[in-house]
Scaffold this motif. Structure first.
Motif, PDB file in Angstrom:
ATOM      1  N   SER B 208       3.439 -10.509  -6.440  1.00 18.16           N
ATOM      2  CA  SER B 208       3.547 -10.864  -5.023  1.00 18.16           C
ATOM      3  C   SER B 208       4.149  -9.704  -4.242  1.00 18.16           C
ATOM      4  O   SER B 208       3.806  -9.496  -3.071  1.00 18.16           O
ATOM      5  CB  SER B 208       4.362 -12.145  -4.834  1.00 18.16           C
ATOM      6  N   GLY B 209       5.020  -8.921  -4.895  1.00 21.79           N
ATOM      7  CA  GLY B 209       5.554  -7.731  -4.240  1.00 21.79           C
ATOM      8  C   GLY B 209       4.445  -6.754  -3.901  1.00 21.79           C
ATOM      9  O   GLY B 209       4.415  -6.173  -2.818  1.00 21.79           O
ATOM     10  N   LEU B 210       3.517  -6.611  -4.842  1.00 18.67           N
ATOM     11  CA  LEU B 210       2.388  -5.705  -4.626  1.00 18.67           C
ATOM     12  C   LEU B 210       1.558  -6.172  -3.435  1.00 18.67           C
ATOM     13  O   LEU B 210       1.218  -5.385  -2.544  1.00 18.67           O
ATOM     14  CB  LEU B 210       1.525  -5.679  -5.889  1.00 18.67           C
ATOM     15  N   LEU B 211       1.276  -7.479  -3.392  1.00 16.67           N
ATOM     16  CA  LEU B 211       0.499  -8.037  -2.286  1.00 16.67           C
ATOM     17  C   LEU B 211       1.239  -7.856  -0.956  1.00 16.67           C
ATOM     18  O   LEU B 211       0.637  -7.480   0.052  1.00 16.67           O
ATOM     19  CB  LEU B 211       0.236  -9.531  -2.528  1.00 16.67           C
ATOM     20  N   LEU B 212       2.552  -8.117  -0.984  1.00 17.29           N
ATOM     21  CA  LEU B 212       3.326  -7.990   0.256  1.00 17.29           C
ATOM     22  C   LEU B 212       3.404  -6.535   0.697  1.00 17.29           C
ATOM     23  O   LEU B 212       3.433  -6.238   1.898  1.00 17.29           O
ATOM     24  CB  LEU B 212       4.720  -8.566   0.058  1.00 17.29           C
ATOM     25  N   GLY B 213       3.425  -5.623  -0.287  1.00 23.98           N
ATOM     26  CA  GLY B 213       3.406  -4.204   0.048  1.00 23.98           C
ATOM     27  C   GLY B 213       2.132  -3.855   0.793  1.00 23.98           C
ATOM     28  O   GLY B 213       2.151  -3.148   1.814  1.00 23.98           O
ATOM     29  N   VAL B 214       1.024  -4.387   0.303  1.00 22.00           N
ATOM     30  CA  VAL B 214      -0.254  -4.158   0.976  1.00 22.00           C
ATOM     31  C   VAL B 214      -0.222  -4.771   2.371  1.00 22.00           C
ATOM     32  O   VAL B 214      -0.618  -4.136   3.362  1.00 22.00           O
ATOM     33  CB  VAL B 214      -1.412  -4.760   0.142  1.00 22.00           C
ATOM     34  N   ALA B 215       0.313  -5.995   2.464  1.00 15.98           N
ATOM     35  CA  ALA B 215       0.397  -6.666   3.760  1.00 15.98           C
ATOM     36  C   ALA B 215       1.256  -5.859   4.734  1.00 15.98           C
ATOM     37  O   ALA B 215       0.893  -5.697   5.912  1.00 15.98           O
ATOM     38  CB  ALA B 215       0.977  -8.070   3.588  1.00 15.98           C
ATOM     39  N   ALA B 216       2.372  -5.325   4.228  1.00 15.65           N
ATOM     40  CA  ALA B 216       3.245  -4.531   5.092  1.00 15.65           C
ATOM     41  C   ALA B 216       2.522  -3.281   5.572  1.00 15.65           C
ATOM     42  O   ALA B 216       2.672  -2.871   6.730  1.00 15.65           O
ATOM     43  CB  ALA B 216       4.528  -4.161   4.347  1.00 15.65           C
ATOM     44  N   SER B 217       1.710  -2.693   4.697  1.00 16.84           N
ATOM     45  CA  SER B 217       0.961  -1.501   5.091  1.00 16.84           C
ATOM     46  C   SER B 217      -0.043  -1.840   6.183  1.00 16.84           C
ATOM     47  O   SER B 217      -0.198  -1.091   7.154  1.00 16.84           O
ATOM     48  CB  SER B 217       0.227  -0.911   3.891  1.00 16.84           C
ATOM     49  N   VAL B 218      -0.708  -2.975   6.032  1.00 17.47           N
ATOM     50  CA  VAL B 218      -1.676  -3.400   7.056  1.00 17.47           C
ATOM     51  C   VAL B 218      -0.954  -3.618   8.383  1.00 17.47           C
ATOM     52  O   VAL B 218      -1.397  -3.157   9.438  1.00 17.47           O
ATOM     53  CB  VAL B 218      -2.404  -4.688   6.615  1.00 17.47           C
ATOM     54  N   ALA B 219       0.212  -4.293   8.308  1.00 17.64           N
ATOM     55  CA  ALA B 219       0.987  -4.542   9.524  1.00 17.64           C
ATOM     56  C   ALA B 219       1.410  -3.233  10.168  1.00 17.64           C
ATOM     57  O   ALA B 219       1.378  -3.080  11.392  1.00 17.64           O
ATOM     58  CB  ALA B 219       2.203  -5.404   9.205  1.00 17.64           C
ATOM     59  N   LEU B 220       1.782  -2.283   9.341  1.00 19.36           N
ATOM     60  CA  LEU B 220       2.210  -0.977   9.847  1.00 19.36           C
ATOM     61  C   LEU B 220       1.028  -0.265  10.497  1.00 19.36           C
ATOM     62  O   LEU B 220       1.160   0.360  11.555  1.00 19.36           O
ATOM     63  CB  LEU B 220       2.780  -0.144   8.690  1.00 19.36           C
ATOM     64  N   TYR B 221      -0.132  -0.373   9.862  1.00 16.72           N
ATOM     65  CA  TYR B 221      -1.344   0.249  10.391  1.00 16.72           C
ATOM     66  C   TYR B 221      -1.649  -0.313  11.771  1.00 16.72           C
ATOM     67  O   TYR B 221      -1.976   0.427  12.703  1.00 16.72           O
ATOM     68  CB  TYR B 221      -2.508  -0.016   9.429  1.00 16.72           C
ATOM     69  N   ALA B 222      -1.515  -1.613  11.901  1.00 15.76           N
ATOM     70  CA  ALA B 222      -1.836  -2.258  13.174  1.00 15.76           C
ATOM     71  C   ALA B 222      -0.739  -2.037  14.207  1.00 15.76           C
ATOM     72  O   ALA B 222      -1.028  -1.854  15.387  1.00 15.76           O
ATOM     73  CB  ALA B 222      -2.057  -3.754  12.960  1.00 15.76           C
ATOM     74  N   GLY B 223       0.503  -2.032  13.771  1.00 13.01           N
ATOM     75  CA  GLY B 223       1.606  -2.056  14.725  1.00 13.01           C
ATOM     76  C   GLY B 223       2.241  -0.701  14.986  1.00 13.01           C
ATOM     77  O   GLY B 223       2.777  -0.466  16.068  1.00 13.01           O
ATOM     78  N   GLN B 224       2.233   0.180  14.036  1.00 13.05           N
ATOM     79  CA  GLN B 224       2.918   1.457  14.222  1.00 13.05           C
ATOM     80  C   GLN B 224       2.140   2.525  13.450  1.00 13.05           C
ATOM     81  O   GLN B 224       2.503   2.943  12.358  1.00 13.05           O
ATOM     82  CB  GLN B 224       4.370   1.323  13.726  1.00 13.05           C
ATOM     83  N   ARG B 225       1.047   2.945  14.085  1.00  9.61           N
ATOM     84  CA  ARG B 225       0.097   3.819  13.420  1.00  9.61           C
ATOM     85  C   ARG B 225       0.734   5.137  12.984  1.00  9.61           C
ATOM     86  O   ARG B 225       0.484   5.653  11.896  1.00  9.61           O
ATOM     87  CB  ARG B 225      -1.062   4.083  14.382  1.00  9.61           C
ATOM     88  N   GLN B 226       1.621   5.654  13.837  1.00  6.20           N
ATOM     89  CA  GLN B 226       2.235   6.951  13.554  1.00  6.20           C
ATOM     90  C   GLN B 226       3.009   6.896  12.235  1.00  6.20           C
ATOM     91  O   GLN B 226       2.909   7.803  11.401  1.00  6.20           O
ATOM     92  CB  GLN B 226       3.175   7.308  14.710  1.00  6.20           C
ATOM     93  N   MET B 227       3.744   5.804  12.050  1.00  3.60           N
ATOM     94  CA  MET B 227       4.513   5.662  10.825  1.00  3.60           C
ATOM     95  C   MET B 227       3.575   5.469   9.630  1.00  3.60           C
ATOM     96  O   MET B 227       3.797   6.028   8.552  1.00  3.60           O
ATOM     97  CB  MET B 227       5.477   4.473  10.950  1.00  3.60           C
ATOM     98  N   PHE B 228       2.508   4.704   9.855  1.00  4.00           N
ATOM     99  CA  PHE B 228       1.536   4.489   8.778  1.00  4.00           C
ATOM    100  C   PHE B 228       0.968   5.826   8.304  1.00  4.00           C
ATOM    101  O   PHE B 228       0.882   6.085   7.097  1.00  4.00           O
ATOM    102  CB  PHE B 228       0.407   3.573   9.265  1.00  4.00           C
ATOM    103  N   ASP B 229       0.615   6.672   9.261  1.00  5.75           N
ATOM    104  CA  ASP B 229       0.058   7.976   8.897  1.00  5.75           C
ATOM    105  C   ASP B 229       1.051   8.800   8.100  1.00  5.75           C
ATOM    106  O   ASP B 229       0.693   9.484   7.135  1.00  5.75           O
ATOM    107  CB  ASP B 229      -0.341   8.743  10.160  1.00  5.75           C
ATOM    108  N   ARG B 230       2.309   8.703   8.494  1.00  3.96           N
ATOM    109  CA  ARG B 230       3.342   9.443   7.761  1.00  3.96           C
ATOM    110  C   ARG B 230       3.461   8.924   6.334  1.00  3.96           C
ATOM    111  O   ARG B 230       3.616   9.710   5.389  1.00  3.96           O
ATOM    112  CB  ARG B 230       4.695   9.303   8.460  1.00  3.96           C
ATOM    113  N   VAL B 231       3.402   7.617   6.188  1.00  2.00           N
ATOM    114  CA  VAL B 231       3.470   7.044   4.837  1.00  2.00           C
ATOM    115  C   VAL B 231       2.310   7.577   4.004  1.00  2.00           C
ATOM    116  O   VAL B 231       2.482   8.013   2.869  1.00  2.00           O
ATOM    117  CB  VAL B 231       3.435   5.496   4.892  1.00  2.00           C
TER     118      VAL B 231
END
Lengths: 470, 345
Positions: B208-231
């Protein structure tokens, strides 16, 4: 405290101050036990080991268990305080964090070391060799005193700020963190606090056994349980009286506005009357009622009736504590209790010198039984004097509390929640301590005589598997 | 490297240590809450209790250390974070009180229903606290904390998708670590049934941690693209290490290799934390306040670094003594009953 809002634009000031006061006053009780209880327990432990005294060892073990509980609750309430430094006082930590923060980092580590040593000590009974166990616990009071030193250093800095200059942008420059730690107020505050903690914990623990003694439980266990902590507190009391007296004079010359509020000195001048209690009126700057002793206040400040003392007329109204009566009454309560304790200690010293035992008088025992609670009232009153007396400043003469407070909404809500939770926490802690004591009383003393042995083996399931998990 | 960067690294190390110890403690509380009815849950609860008891206070001092170092080293950032995120952080403090106090007091509660209530509060605090701390970190990473006294939005700064997924991720990381530690603990005590019990839970929490990690990445992609790109650009190696560590934990857990299990599990969690730190640097508050801008006075930072070094020299050995004595069962007495721990065999 309501008038605070008159000159403050910050709506959050009153709830923030109330919440800070509540959590600090709660924590200081646990802090005093965390600092002084380990020393009492080690004294009993040492006595027990040297004389092979099972009563002393039983006391040490039980005190360590009580200390473990209060330590755990103190760890929690201490964590809350570190949150509050930012949640409630961003103007303090945000602007001056790098000036006064270092002692907190020292305290963090001191507390860490103490937590580990306490855990080893408590959980090490019966499992470790007796002297190894004692020596592992031995550093606890020293480390605890270091922690107290750190926190007091930060508070002393708030009273006598040093180690920086205020730049043109209003932010501190030329920061010298060592000068910020070792400020003028530090030696006074530290001596006062450590003595207060040893008195409070000593009288409190002794009061438990004084009650037992009153109820006729007059065995060696109760005798030692009373004598060890009471003696420690008794030694600290007269020293504290002298230290406190010195500090009052020091405050008169270093924080004259605070002193004027403490002693309700209304008009500056010589030959000041000492007013005990009474009621101060902010609008007219005078005092009604109270016990008055002409000239004594001047005498206490400078050993002469001619001593000039600054009054509240010397300061703009908004540079004085918001509530003078609270400061003055808290000061008088503290001094009254201290005087009573000195008398109690003299009684004890005289009786013990003559008969080498606990005085049998019912009155003495009643007073001794209430001395613990009284000392805590004095400790709280003392903190009120120094904290409310420093107002309206959070950093004396430099930052106003109203400028440091949070602008977050909902501090009233958090104050309300904290009040309820701390009430329950307090009840829970006392209930747990009482349950502990009831269990001890039920327990056969024979079970307790073997505090160090025979040492049982490790739990059965693990017996065959020592060390593989390390 | 400047002193400010040094202190920032100390902070990330402290966060890592807190995750290894404190977060795992929350996870233990999570499993305690989910252990089921009084009878069915008795054995796992006992194991959790024995494993957590001697070390839990020490585990949580890291949090105090993080707060203190933050305000001493980076006062402006600390004040901004604490005031904008006033609600979740106040509630996190409340959660700490609930779980700490109920854990300390629950065995002393004389009546069964009170003990039950305390156990329930312990579990509740163990879930809300890591969730809110995770949500706060999510709010910071999502750039929702501006500089100033309560300058950001008090609600959306932590109730946005990034924060919520980060909060859940923190809970699952804690549950994962706790389950991994408890597998080793059960194995050490030769409790085969509990060994299997927590093995399943470790795998479930890890997945579930793995799934939530993916979910957090999606949220980051949608909500804070700049940070997503840095990740994506900077932290990929760390994320790969994290996922590999997770996979290895699964493998080790299934095969029954327990020696390296805890180390690998802890490594995975650390990789995730460092992935966040690397993506965010040099910003303390993305993307308005850098480490250098937020840094306090140079002499203070140097003292802070010196003190961190001293702390390491002092704390690590005695912490090692504590853990070693604990693992050797030299710390067995139950202080609340004043009786010898009877073990679980």
């Amino acid at each position: 405290m309501g008038e605070v809002c008159l000159w403050s634009s910050a709506d959050q000031l009153l709830p923030a101050r109330s919440q800070m006061a509540l959590t600090l006053m709660f924590h200081v009780i646990l802090a005093s036990l965390g600092v002084a209880l380990p020393a009492l327990m080690l004294i009993a432990n040492y006595k027990g080991l040297r004389r092979n005294d099972s009563a002393a060892l039983t006391l040490a073990r039980r005190w360590s268990h009580a200390a473990g509980l209060t330590f755990a609750v103190g760890a929690v309430s201490g964590t809350v305080l570190s949150f509050e430094m930012g949640l409630l006082w961003p103007g303090l930590t945000g602007t001056y964090g790098d000036v006064f923060g270092l002692p907190f980092a020292i305290e963090g580590i001191a507390f860490f070391v103490e937590a580990i040593l306490v855990a080893i000590y408590i959980y090490g009974w019966r499992r470790l060799r007796p002297w190894t166990h004692f020596w592992l616990g031995f550093p606890i009071p020293v480390v605890a005193a270091l922690g107290a030193f750190s926190i007091v250093a930060a508070n002393a800095w708030m009273n006598t700020p040093a180690g920086f200059t205020v730049g043109s942008d209003g932010r501190p420059t030329d920061v010298d963190p060592m000068a910020a730690i070792f400020t003028k107020a530090l030696p006074y505050e530290l001596a006062h606090l450590l003595l207060a903690f040893y008195m409070a914990a000593g009288f409190l623990v002794a009061s438990v056994y004084a009650v037992g003694w009153l109820r006729g439980r007059r065995d060696r266990y109760h005798r030692l349980g009373f004598l060890i902590p009471f003696t420690v507190a008794a030694v600290a009391t007269p020293i504290q009286f002298a230290v406190g007296d010195t500090i009052a004079r020091w405050v008169a010359s270093n924080q004259p506005a605070k002193f004027a509020a403490m002693e309700v000195v209304t008009q500056s001048g010589a030959d000041q009357t000492e007013i005990i209690f009474g009621r101060y009126h902010t609008d007219t700057n005078d005092v009604s009622g109270g016990i008055r002793i002409p000239g004594l206040d001047s005498f206490l400040v400078g050993f002469s009736r001619d001593t000039y003392v600054q009054g509240m007329d010397n300061f703009p109204r908004n540079d004085l504590p918001s509530n003078v009566n609270i400061v003055h009454w808290a000061f008088d309560v503290m001094v009254t209790i201290a005087s009573l304790l000195v008398l109690l200690v003299l009684w004890f010293a005289f009786a013990y010198w003559r008969k080498r035992t606990i005085p049998g008088s019912k009155l003495f025992l009643w007073l001794a039984a209430s001395a613990g609670a009284l000392t805590y009232v004095a400790v709280e009153a003392g903190w009120i004097v120094t904290e409310v007396g420093r107002q309206p400043w959070i950093v004396y003469g430099i930052v106003r509390t109203s400028d440091a407070v949070t602008r977050s909404d909902g501090v009233w809500v958090s104050f309300a929640v904290v009040t309820v939770v701390y009430l329950l926490l307090g009840i829970g802690t006392v209930t747990a301590l009482r349950a502990m004591s009831r269990r001890w009383r039920r327990q056969d003393i024979a079970d307790e005589t073997a505090v160090y042995g025979p040492r049982p083996g490790p739990p059965v399931a693990a017996e065959t598997d020592l060390g593989t998990g390390t | 490297m400047t002193a400010a960067n040094g202190v920032a690294i100390v902070l990330v190390i402290a966060v890592t240590l807190y995750a290894w110890s404190g977060l795992a403690d929350y996870g233990a509380g999570f499993w305690d809450l989910l252990a089921g009815g009084r009878e069915t849950g008795r054995r796992p609860r006992e194991l959790i209790d024995t494993a957590v008891t001697p070390v839990w206070e020490a585990n949580h001092v890291w949090l105090i250390f993080i707060l203190v170092v933050a305000w001493t080293g980076f006062g402006i950032a600390f004040a901004s974070i604490m005031t904008t995120l006033f609600i979740p952080l106040s509630l996190a403090a409340l959660g700490i009180v609930l779980r700490g106090a109920s854990f300390a007091l629950r065995k002393d509660a004389a009546r069964v229903n009170r003990r039950h209530l305390a156990g329930w509060l312990f579990g509740l605090g163990s879930i809300i606290t890591p969730f809110l701390l995770g949500a706060a970190i999510g709010g910071i990473a999502a750039g929702r904390v501006p500089v100033g006294n309560a300058a950001g939005n008090q609600v959306t700064s932590w109730s946005n998708p990034v924060s919520l997924t980060a909060g859940l991720l923190a809970v699952s990381m804690g549950a994962f670590l706790a389950a991994v530690y408890l597998v080793a603990e059960a194995h050490r005590r030769r409790l085969a049934d509990l060994d299997a019990y927590f093995r399943i839970r470790a795998i479930a929490a890890g997945a579930s941690g793995l799934l939530l990690g993916v979910a957090a990445s999606v949220a980051l992609y949608a909500g804070q693209r700049q940070m997503f790109d840095r990740v994506v650009h900077r932290s990929i190696p760390l994320l790969v290490i994290g996922v590999l560590a997770l996979g290895t934990t699964f493998l080790l857990a299934r095969r029954g290799f327990l020696r390296g299990l805890r180390v690998v599990g802890a490594l995975g969690v650390a990789a995730l934390i460092w992935a966040w730190a690397v993506a965010q640097q040099p910003y303390l508050l993305p993307f308005t306040l850098t480490v250098t801008d937020a840094a306090g006075a140079e002499p203070t930072l140097k003292w802070l670094l010196a003190w961190a070094a001293i702390a390491l020299i002092v704390v690590v050995p005695i912490l090692a003594v504590l853990y070693t004595l604990d693992q050797r069962n030299a710390l067995g007495e139950d202080p609340t009953t004043s009786r010898i721990d009877s073990g679980h065999g």
